[in-house]
Structure formats: structure tokens, C-alpha cells
Scaffold this active site. Sequence first.
Site, PDB file in Angstrom:
ATOM      1  N   ARG A 119       0.837  -1.194   0.000  1.00 34.63           N
ATOM      2  CA  ARG A 119       0.000   0.000   0.000  1.00 34.63           C
ATOM      3  C   ARG A 119       0.875   1.248   0.000  1.00 34.63           C
ATOM      4  O   ARG A 119       1.947   1.271   0.631  1.00 34.63           O
ATOM      5  CB  ARG A 119      -0.873  -0.030   1.259  1.00 34.63           C
ATOM      6  CG  ARG A 119      -1.854   1.117   1.419  1.00 34.63           C
ATOM      7  CD  ARG A 119      -2.963   1.080   0.423  1.00 34.63           C
ATOM      8  NE  ARG A 119      -4.110   1.890   0.852  1.00 34.63           N
ATOM      9  CZ  ARG A 119      -5.092   2.246   0.025  1.00 34.63           C
ATOM     10  NH1 ARG A 119      -5.087   1.872  -1.253  1.00 34.63           N
ATOM     11  NH2 ARG A 119      -6.111   2.949   0.472  1.00 34.63           N
ATOM     12  N   THR A 394      -9.130   0.506 -10.395  1.00 34.38           N
ATOM     13  CA  THR A 394      -8.289  -0.439  -9.680  1.00 34.38           C
ATOM     14  C   THR A 394      -8.300  -1.684 -10.533  1.00 34.38           C
ATOM     15  O   THR A 394      -9.096  -1.793 -11.456  1.00 34.38           O
ATOM     16  CB  THR A 394      -8.926  -0.728  -8.298  1.00 34.38           C
ATOM     17  OG1 THR A 394      -8.848   0.445  -7.508  1.00 34.38           O
ATOM     18  CG2 THR A 394      -8.252  -1.854  -7.540  1.00 34.38           C
ATOM     19  N   ASN A 414      -6.124   4.287  -7.565  1.00 34.01           N
ATOM     20  CA  ASN A 414      -7.345   4.902  -7.045  1.00 34.01           C
ATOM     21  C   ASN A 414      -8.250   5.384  -8.171  1.00 34.01           C
ATOM     22  O   ASN A 414      -8.981   4.590  -8.729  1.00 34.01           O
ATOM     23  CB  ASN A 414      -7.059   5.992  -6.015  1.00 34.01           C
ATOM     24  CG  ASN A 414      -8.284   6.273  -5.159  1.00 34.01           C
ATOM     25  OD1 ASN A 414      -9.137   5.399  -4.999  1.00 34.01           O
ATOM     26  ND2 ASN A 414      -8.410   7.451  -4.618  1.00 34.01           N
ATOM     27  N   GLU A 433      -4.088   8.165  -4.009  1.00 38.16           N
ATOM     28  CA  GLU A 433      -4.566   7.322  -2.917  1.00 38.16           C
ATOM     29  C   GLU A 433      -4.681   8.090  -1.600  1.00 38.16           C
ATOM     30  O   GLU A 433      -5.286   7.600  -0.643  1.00 38.16           O
ATOM     31  CB  GLU A 433      -3.592   6.149  -2.763  1.00 38.16           C
ATOM     32  CG  GLU A 433      -4.211   4.821  -2.472  1.00 38.16           C
ATOM     33  CD  GLU A 433      -4.886   4.166  -3.667  1.00 38.16           C
ATOM     34  OE1 GLU A 433      -6.105   3.996  -3.622  1.00 38.16           O
ATOM     35  OE2 GLU A 433      -4.199   3.806  -4.627  1.00 38.16           O
ATOM     36  N   SER A 465      -7.925   0.975   3.133  1.00 34.09           N
ATOM     37  CA  SER A 465      -8.327   0.515   1.799  1.00 34.09           C
ATOM     38  C   SER A 465      -9.518  -0.426   1.908  1.00 34.09           C
ATOM     39  O   SER A 465      -9.812  -0.952   2.985  1.00 34.09           O
ATOM     40  CB  SER A 465      -7.149  -0.230   1.169  1.00 34.09           C
ATOM     41  OG  SER A 465      -7.524  -0.844  -0.039  1.00 34.09           O
ATOM     42  N   SER A 466     -10.190  -0.623   0.783  1.00 35.42           N
ATOM     43  CA  SER A 466     -11.247  -1.641   0.719  1.00 35.42           C
ATOM     44  C   SER A 466     -10.821  -2.826  -0.150  1.00 35.42           C
ATOM     45  O   SER A 466     -11.612  -3.742  -0.368  1.00 35.42           O
ATOM     46  CB  SER A 466     -12.522  -1.039   0.131  1.00 35.42           C
ATOM     47  OG  SER A 466     -12.950   0.059   0.899  1.00 35.42           O
ATOM     48  N   GLY A 485     -13.394  -1.490  -7.358  1.00 40.18           N
ATOM     49  CA  GLY A 485     -14.697  -0.871  -7.109  1.00 40.18           C
ATOM     50  C   GLY A 485     -14.790  -0.100  -5.815  1.00 40.18           C
ATOM     51  O   GLY A 485     -15.887   0.102  -5.301  1.00 40.18           O
ATOM     52  N   GLY A 486     -13.657   0.324  -5.259  1.00 44.60           N
ATOM     53  CA  GLY A 486     -13.709   1.130  -4.042  1.00 44.60           C
ATOM     54  C   GLY A 486     -14.436   0.394  -2.934  1.00 44.60           C
ATOM     55  O   GLY A 486     -14.258  -0.815  -2.744  1.00 44.60           O
TER      56      GLY A 486
HETATM   57  O1  DON Z   1      -7.921   1.196  -1.693  1.00 42.15           O
HETATM   58  C1  DON Z   1      -9.081   1.438  -1.954  1.00 42.15           C
HETATM   59  O2  DON Z   1     -10.015   1.009  -1.318  1.00 42.15           O
HETATM   60  C2  DON Z   1      -9.390   2.255  -3.176  1.00 42.15           C
HETATM   61  N1  DON Z   1      -8.313   3.172  -3.441  1.00 42.15           N
HETATM   62  C3  DON Z   1      -9.646   1.344  -4.307  1.00 42.15           C
HETATM   63  C4  DON Z   1     -10.090   2.051  -5.522  1.00 42.15           C
HETATM   64  C5  DON Z   1     -10.879   1.220  -6.415  1.00 42.15           C
HETATM   65  O3  DON Z   1     -11.119   0.075  -6.193  1.00 42.15           O
HETATM   66  C6  DON Z   1     -11.401   1.877  -7.599  1.00 42.15           C
HETATM   67  N2  DON Z   1     -11.942   0.906  -8.504  1.00 42.15           N
HETATM   68  N3  DON Z   1     -12.799   0.888  -9.219  1.00 42.15           N
END
Ligand code: DON
Length: 584
Positions: A119, A394, A414, A433, A465-466, A485-486
Site C-alpha cells: 500500500r 483499480t 485509485n 490514494e 483501503s477496501s 470498485g472502491g
Molecule cells: O484502496 C481502496 O479502497 C481504493 N483506493 C480502491 C479504488 C478502487 O477500487 C477503484 N476501482 N474501481
Amino acid sequence: MARQSAGTALRAWFGVEAVSRARARALNWRRVLILALACAAMSAGAADVPARAGIASAHPLATEAGYRILQQGGNAFDAAVTVAAVLAVVEPYSAGLGGGGFWLLHRAVDGKQVMVDARETAPAAVTLSMYVDDEGVPIPGATLLGGKAAGIPGVPAGMAHLVQRYGKLRMRQLLAPAIALARNGFNIDSRFARIAKVREQLLRGGTNTARTFLDNGNAPQQGYLLRQPELAATLERMAGQGRDGFYRGPVAQSLVNGVNAAGGVWQASDLAGYRIVERAPVRFSYRGATVVSAALPSSGGVTLAQTLNILEGYKIADARDPADAHLVIEALRRGFQDRLRYLGDSDFVKVPVAKLIDKAYAHSRAATINPNLATPIDALTITPLAAVTESYNTTHYSVIDADGNRVGATLSINSWFGGGLVAGDTGVLLNNEIDDFSLGAGLPNNYHLLGSKANFIAPRKRPLSSMSPTFVEDRKGALVIGAPGGSRIISMVLFGIIDYVNQDNVDLLSIVTAPRYHHQCWPDEVEIEPDSFSAAWRTALEEKGHHLRLVSRKWGNMQAVFKSSANGAAQAASDPRGFDMGGY
Ligand code: DON
């Protein structure tokens, strides 16, 4: 022993079971077929022997390069390095050398399971005042654009770590496919063209982004030959010098200069001092299966454990049935409530992980669920909603090799094309990020996520993070699953686990394509994918008091592989949303 047809075996070998017709066209079938035949000829039992290895990634060129590495004698960890490197070239808007992420590993020879934490970290000179004014009001764009938004990248260090500790082949061999694609170019697909169009303004106005990604100042069309010679040169340095090729010397100097010219506060020591951390994954049981998932600073494992521990008490037969969906939503609300209250980088704050993932705690949380009515939000918490944008990206990929080594990797910069900053002449597109930190109580980030002190920004800290690369192990075999997908990653993987556990015969395609909904406690709404849930379904949930929000496009780009314990056969499946349905 169950046998697959030759066609199925070849498709499985190439990880393309789930491709739709449109995506199949996007694949370069001739190359794939030639390579498939070569691989089949190499394997002793000819073409009806089940594939024993599987790779699923967001891009066929990355998947193909990963298979080639396996064919050259590499293991899953080697293939994981190659897939990450190729994705950095062909899917640069999602992840790459300028980003971070997590690799979840299973080593077959001794059963070692570990999360390689790559990370991003906040630079040592970071201060909150870079992002909020004297009244504590966020400065528009500060966490999302340019040099202030970029954390110190971890992906190159993660790749070097995999090579040194777990791989069999040399970095130069593993990076060769990515270097060739960066130098010689590749024809961009419809997804690249679509995302570049959405981010055209960012790319026009960003630092070095127009000359790197645009075609005469415009978003490139599908088929455009994109060459990235500067990125090829940076990859070359890594091929020769490993992590030092990125974190020290001319590349590092150029990164620091480039980021600081765009408003950042990086120092050479931030890069030279970047460290990978090997962490014990979060491990828990769900209805007889063992789930192994991402540890802090990802919230994924803890939140999945909490949510599934709550749901274990109910027999969730179909997470899309309205009665079960109510329970899944209530469990997600409670899991995400604790995410925002307690979770952050455990190297900086004390997080009560053991308590949070304890079954007894889940029972007490489940006791507050009314089977007929949504719990009022006031009983769960929290603060007001602010306008947010939706342009994040991502990548996730999954690998299992013939020996049973596994890798689940979720990597990110991100937002789509990160913060619009390519540093100097490195060809490296940097992440944004920093936005995953919380800037203060009640201040949501780009994913509408709230956080507590546990996730406030601090020098060298990792943002929460997710990203949730996950293994599920049971009598059927081992699944490797994950998605971009955040915050929605967590509910996507949750569905993947529930669906997998409910299946007697594993059907990966159904798992990656099944409809999705999402709740993250705050804002108090259930997001649902378009064209996926009937009016009756929606009414049933609204009658229980849920607030539904129909999202304009489907989300996710799930990549899953599975290896059967019965016969060692591997399957791979890619989410068709990635190419066809406007997903990420
Ligand atoms: O680490 C995280 O949770 C986010 N930065 C992830 C971003 C993400 O999955 C975007 N994707 N579609």
C-alpha cells in the site's frame, strides 16, 4: 475423474470462460489459440486433461503473458509479477508502478499464507493543512489531483519482493513482456478508449498526461497504437536493478522532482525508505469454509469477517432473494459502521481486530437486526452527505498454478488515471490514494466513505483501503477472488463468498456475473445495479424501510480462479462487466 472437453480445457487454461462475445472479439484469438495449442501439446495427457493452472485478469494481454510465464517454468508468484507489470502498461488507468495494493499469497509447499502489503504511504512531510483550510474545510481537489494526492508507491517494491522471496525466475524475464508492450505499443481496446474519453479533461490538463496518453490532444480511439517508451525505460531499470531501479537513482529523482513540481512534498528518503510489510491475513470460517482475506490497512478482511459472521446465523440461501437481501444489507451496514469507527493503519493506531472478527461480537450485533424492518440510521450513526464523483479504478487478478500456489492481487492508483500526474520522464502515472484517508469526522472521501481518527492522515501512514483479495477454501477446493470498485469491493467479494459456499458444483461464471447491490452504512442507501432487480424486489425492500438508489451503470470487474480438490482442475472467469457493461 471428471474430464473437461478439449475446448473447455483450453478456455480454462486461458482463463477466458467468462468472456462474452464482445469481449471475445477484443481478445486476439489467433495469438491465444496458437499459444493454447502450444501449451496443450506440452502437457502430457493431451487436450482433454483438465487445465491445472488458471489466471483471470482484467486484460487478455496480461492473462496471456502470465500463462507464458507458467509455461516457461515460473510459478504463480512469477506469473503475478508479470501480470502486474503488463497491466501497468495495458491498463495504466487502473493500477501500475505509480500505485499500491495487496498480494495475498498461498505457497503450496508449506501452506504459508501471507499478505504482501504494498500500500502507498503518506510522504514524511505530509500535513493535514495541505488538504483542509483553517476552518477544517477540505481544499477542493487536494486529495485527488496532482502531487499532493500521490502516496509513495508500493507496487514496484511488491513486485521485487515477490521475485526475491517467492518466485523462481528472474526479474528481467518477468518484466520482458511488459517492456515489449510499452516499447512497441499495443492497440487500445474499447474500455481504454471509453475511460480515456471520460477522463479527457484530466488528461488534457494533467502533468505530462496529454503526451503520454492522448492522441493529438484527444482521447484515443479504440485500436490506437499506444507506445510508452518512458515507462519501458523505467521497467528496464527495474529489470536490471530490481527495486533500486525505481526507488533510488535517476527514476527516484525524477519522481520526486515531478511530484513536487506538481505541488507535492516528496523527499528521496520517502522512496528509498519505502517498505513492504508481510502481514498475517484475516482468517475466519463461514459455514464450513475457511475465508482468508486482506488484513489492515485494508478494511476488506475485517469487514467481510464481521458481515459474514453476522450472516452465518441465518441460512442465506440466495443473497438476491428479498428476505435474504434484507439481512445481507443489515449485516453490511453494521460491518461498515465499524469500518468507519475503528479501522485504520494498525501500525499507527490500535484497532480491536480480534474483537471485531469474534463470533460472539457478531452475535451481539445480529441481535439488533429486525428481520422485518431496516434499523433506523440514527441507531447506527452518523453525519451528512456531500456531493461526490464516480470515477475510480483499480484492478484485481487471480492466479493458481499447477502446484496449487495461489495469488490474489488487488492493485490500484485509485481514480481513473489517478491524479493526472505522470512524473517527469519516468512514464509512471501516479496514484491519488491520499484520498483514502479521512480528513476529519463527517468528511466523506470519493467513495462516500467516512472515517474516524483511526484513518486520519499522518506521515508515513497507509490510508485505509477496501481492496480485498480473498481465498475461500472448502471441501470443493480453493477459490481466489477479488474485484476493483472502491468500497463496493467488499460487498462484491461478500456475494462471491456467499454464492460460492452455496454452490455444490462451482460455476465461476455465475459468481462473477450475478447482480449486485451495496450498502456501506453511510450514506443510508442501498445502491443497486441497473436492469438487475425487479420492481417486486425493490418494493419488498422498500417496505422494510430501505432506501434504494438505482445506480446508472453496473460496477465491478471481478476476476476469479478456482482449483478443484477432487481432480486439481482449474477454472478461471472474468467479469463481463469489465468490457461490456460499462463496469470499471
Ligand atoms: O484502496 C481502496 O479502497 C481504493 N483506493 C480502491 C479504488 C478502487 O477500487 C477503484 N476501482 N474501481
